[in-house]
Design an enzyme around this catalytic site. Structure first.
Site, PDB file in Angstrom:
ATOM      1  N   THR A  66     -17.422 -42.692  48.723  1.00 22.70           N
ATOM      2  CA  THR A  66     -19.025 -41.909  47.884  1.00 22.70           C
ATOM      3  C   THR A  66     -19.015 -40.713  46.489  1.00 22.70           C
ATOM      4  O   THR A  66     -18.571 -41.027  45.478  1.00 22.70           O
ATOM      5  CB  THR A  66     -19.589 -41.269  48.557  1.00 22.70           C
ATOM      6  OG1 THR A  66     -19.829 -41.950  50.364  1.00 22.70           O
ATOM      7  CG2 THR A  66     -20.682 -40.425  48.834  1.00 22.70           C
ATOM      8  N   HIS A  83     -21.034 -47.868  47.161  1.00 17.78           N
ATOM      9  CA  HIS A  83     -19.500 -48.545  47.052  1.00 17.78           C
ATOM     10  C   HIS A  83     -19.900 -49.769  47.961  1.00 17.78           C
ATOM     11  O   HIS A  83     -21.515 -49.444  48.285  1.00 17.78           O
ATOM     12  CB  HIS A  83     -18.261 -48.264  47.426  1.00 17.78           C
ATOM     13  CG  HIS A  83     -19.025 -46.801  48.744  1.00 17.78           C
ATOM     14  ND1 HIS A  83     -19.442 -47.782  49.778  1.00 17.78           N
ATOM     15  CD2 HIS A  83     -18.865 -45.524  48.548  1.00 17.78           C
ATOM     16  CE1 HIS A  83     -19.202 -46.131  50.727  1.00 17.78           C
ATOM     17  NE2 HIS A  83     -19.532 -45.306  50.278  1.00 17.78           N
ATOM     18  N   HIS A 119     -24.719 -45.485  56.937  1.00 18.24           N
ATOM     19  CA  HIS A 119     -23.338 -45.684  56.990  1.00 18.24           C
ATOM     20  C   HIS A 119     -22.744 -46.233  57.539  1.00 18.24           C
ATOM     21  O   HIS A 119     -22.704 -46.569  59.305  1.00 18.24           O
ATOM     22  CB  HIS A 119     -22.541 -43.469  56.794  1.00 18.24           C
ATOM     23  CG  HIS A 119     -21.112 -43.570  56.526  1.00 18.24           C
ATOM     24  ND1 HIS A 119     -20.013 -43.822  57.313  1.00 18.24           N
ATOM     25  CD2 HIS A 119     -21.002 -43.019  55.539  1.00 18.24           C
ATOM     26  CE1 HIS A 119     -19.036 -43.750  56.727  1.00 18.24           C
ATOM     27  NE2 HIS A 119     -19.423 -43.204  55.847  1.00 18.24           N
TER      28      HIS A 119
HETATM   29  C1  GP9 Z   1     -19.481 -37.797  53.853  1.00 13.17           C
HETATM   30  C2  GP9 Z   1     -20.546 -39.289  53.422  1.00 13.17           C
HETATM   31  C3  GP9 Z   1     -19.962 -40.645  53.433  1.00 13.17           C
HETATM   32  O1  GP9 Z   1     -20.574 -36.607  53.206  1.00 13.17           O
HETATM   33  O2  GP9 Z   1     -20.941 -38.554  52.147  1.00 13.17           O
HETATM   34  O3  GP9 Z   1     -18.528 -40.522  52.691  1.00 13.17           O
HETATM   35  P1  GP9 Z   1     -18.248 -41.595  52.347  1.00 13.17           P
HETATM   36  O4  GP9 Z   1     -17.350 -41.941  53.559  1.00 13.17           O
HETATM   37  O5  GP9 Z   1     -19.447 -42.937  52.140  1.00 13.17           O
HETATM   38  O6  GP9 Z   1     -17.449 -41.814  51.093  1.00 13.17           O
HETATM   39 MN    MN Z   2     -20.329 -43.444  51.077  1.00 19.38          MN
END
Ligand code: GP9
Ligand code: MN
Length: 414
Positions: A80, A255, A195
């Site tokens: 992210t 991503h 996520h």
């Molecule tokens: C964490 C969120 C997710 O604060 O932005 O992060 P990622 O694991 O996708 O890099």
């Molecule tokens: Mn992410």
């Protein structure tokens, strides 16, 4: 040294850095809301699972927006944070680690900083710990005025999942904070519910899970669907609060969410016998759309990447980016030789794609003679080298456009 800066400045000036005169400045002075959509890949757009749309809201919203359907994410290990870095700097991330951690003390000329000079106030909204990805230290370097983080939201067991608030709750709690900001504002909302490992309460499931051998792929669809619903709710609330008509809405996928470990399930979903490396690359496409109030929708299929988002948006806002260092180009400008480069050196051009040491013909996906990819390979290597040099040497120190050196900025966020 400043010689290093000059070399890179000359390099980026040699690209097609035009603007599209029909669109330049059409959104000047408007508020901006950027939404980073967690793990959202393009393959869910306009697709159904168990007979139901996965992204009904986005499918509709796209019709009313500039929608770019051929955009690749360019992130590396910084996930992210890499996406945030690329989108707001038009630079590549590093090949290891996250720039947010390794180079937060650098100088940047990021979007919030550039817009500050044009009277904008800037803020980020995200309900995770402020230190995650070193954001509390990196955001001031990017020119942000305010970071609404975990400490600013009310998190309870029933309104949260994974690392933070459920997206719908996140948007709801953000509305009053957004209303309190000086205008025009440039704001970024980082969603979280979609996520890995895509956990969701049964009552938040608007569609059923998919049926395949991969639990991850099966669960992915309901969580994407949930975030789509949350976005719909956000837009509805913005309309109620009178914030919609004067606001440019930007949405991008950060991503991939589904890794190559789930190729069998993905082949099943896509109705293919197998997922080749060519297919895998195409799966790295992420949605990107810009909604400008009063503008009719248009789908643009030019090949591009996250590095192109900054000049594309800033030109709509009437900001010429040409004097600045950027590796992307405006997606509204036709380019004879488009070349989109991934952090691992893979690339996509109009006629060839290169990944995993193999050259493929675009369109057919048939392997081609490596020689056909050779000229692009050199270009891709040079491009990544130049971006790396800039970051490792902290060369934006020497950029005359760097009007807010980090040292003179409020080093603590408001
Ligand atoms: C964490 C969120 C997710 O604060 O932005 O992060 P990622 O694991 O996708 O890099
Ligand atoms: Mn992410």
């Amino acid at each position: 040294s400043s010689d290093g800066y000059t070399e890179i400045a000359n390099y980026v000036q040699s690209k097609n850095r035009q603007t599209n005169p029909d669109l330049f400045g059409i959104a000047a002075g408007k508020n901006v809301i950027v939404v980073s959509m967690e793990s959202t890949q393009s393959f869910v757009i306009n697709k159904k699972v168990n007979g139901k749309e996965i992204t009904p809201f986005l499918n509709d919203f796209i019709k009313d927006s500039f929608y770019f359907d051929n955009i690749y994410h360019q992130t590396g290990q910084g996930k992210t944070s890499d996406a945030e870095f690329i989108v707001e700097n038009s630079l590549y991330p590093l090949d290891r680690g996250s720039v947010f951690f390794t180079h937060y003390q650098n100088e940047f000329t990021a979007t919030p900083e550039m817009l500050k000079d044009r009277g904008y106030y800037s803020a980020v909204f995200h309900s995770n710990d402020k230190t995650f990805w070193n954001r509390d230290l990196m955001y001031p370097a990017l020119g942000y005025d305010r970071y609404f983080n975990k400490d600013d939201f009310t998190r309870l067991e029933q309104n949260s999942v994974g690392w933070g608030l459920k997206d719908k709750e996140f948007f709801e709690q953000s509305i009053q904070k957004l209303k309190s900001l000086p205008q025009p504002f440039y704001t970024k909302f980082i969603t979280l519910t979609n996520h890995f490992p895509f956990t969701l309460d049964a009552k938040d499931r608007y569609i059923d899970e998919y049926h395949s051998e991969s639990q991850i792929v099966n669960r992915y669809f309901p969580t994407v669907r949930y975030t789509d619903e949350a976005l719909k709710y956000f837009v509805k609330r913005l309309k109620e609060e009178g914030l919609y008509e004067n606001t440019v809405f930007v949405i991008y996928g950060d991503h991939y969410g589904i890794s190559e470990n789930h190729n069998a399930a993905m082949a099943q979903f896509l109705g293919k016998a197998e997922i080749t490396p060519y297919d895998s690359m195409q799966l790295q496409r992420v949605p990107f759309l810009i909604h400008v109030p009063g503008q009719s929708g248009q789908t643009i299929s030019k090949i591009g990447g996250q590095v192109d988002m900054k000049p594309t948006l800033l030109h709509l806002l009437g900001v010429k980016t040409k004097p600045y260092i950027e590796f992307g180009t405006d997606l509204f400008v036709k380019d004879e030789h488009p070349l989109t480069i991934m952090r691992d050196g893979s690339f996509v051009s109009k006629d060839y794609m290169y990944t995993k040491n193999t050259c493929y013909q675009m369109g057919t996906g048939q392997p081609a003679d490596l020689q056909a990819c050779e000229p692009y390979l050199e270009k891709a290597k040079l491009e990544l080298q130049q971006s790396d040099k800039l970051i490792y040497g902290d060369l934006l120190r020497f950029d005359p456009n760097n009007t807010h050196p980090t040292g003179t900025m409020t080093t603590k966020l408001e």
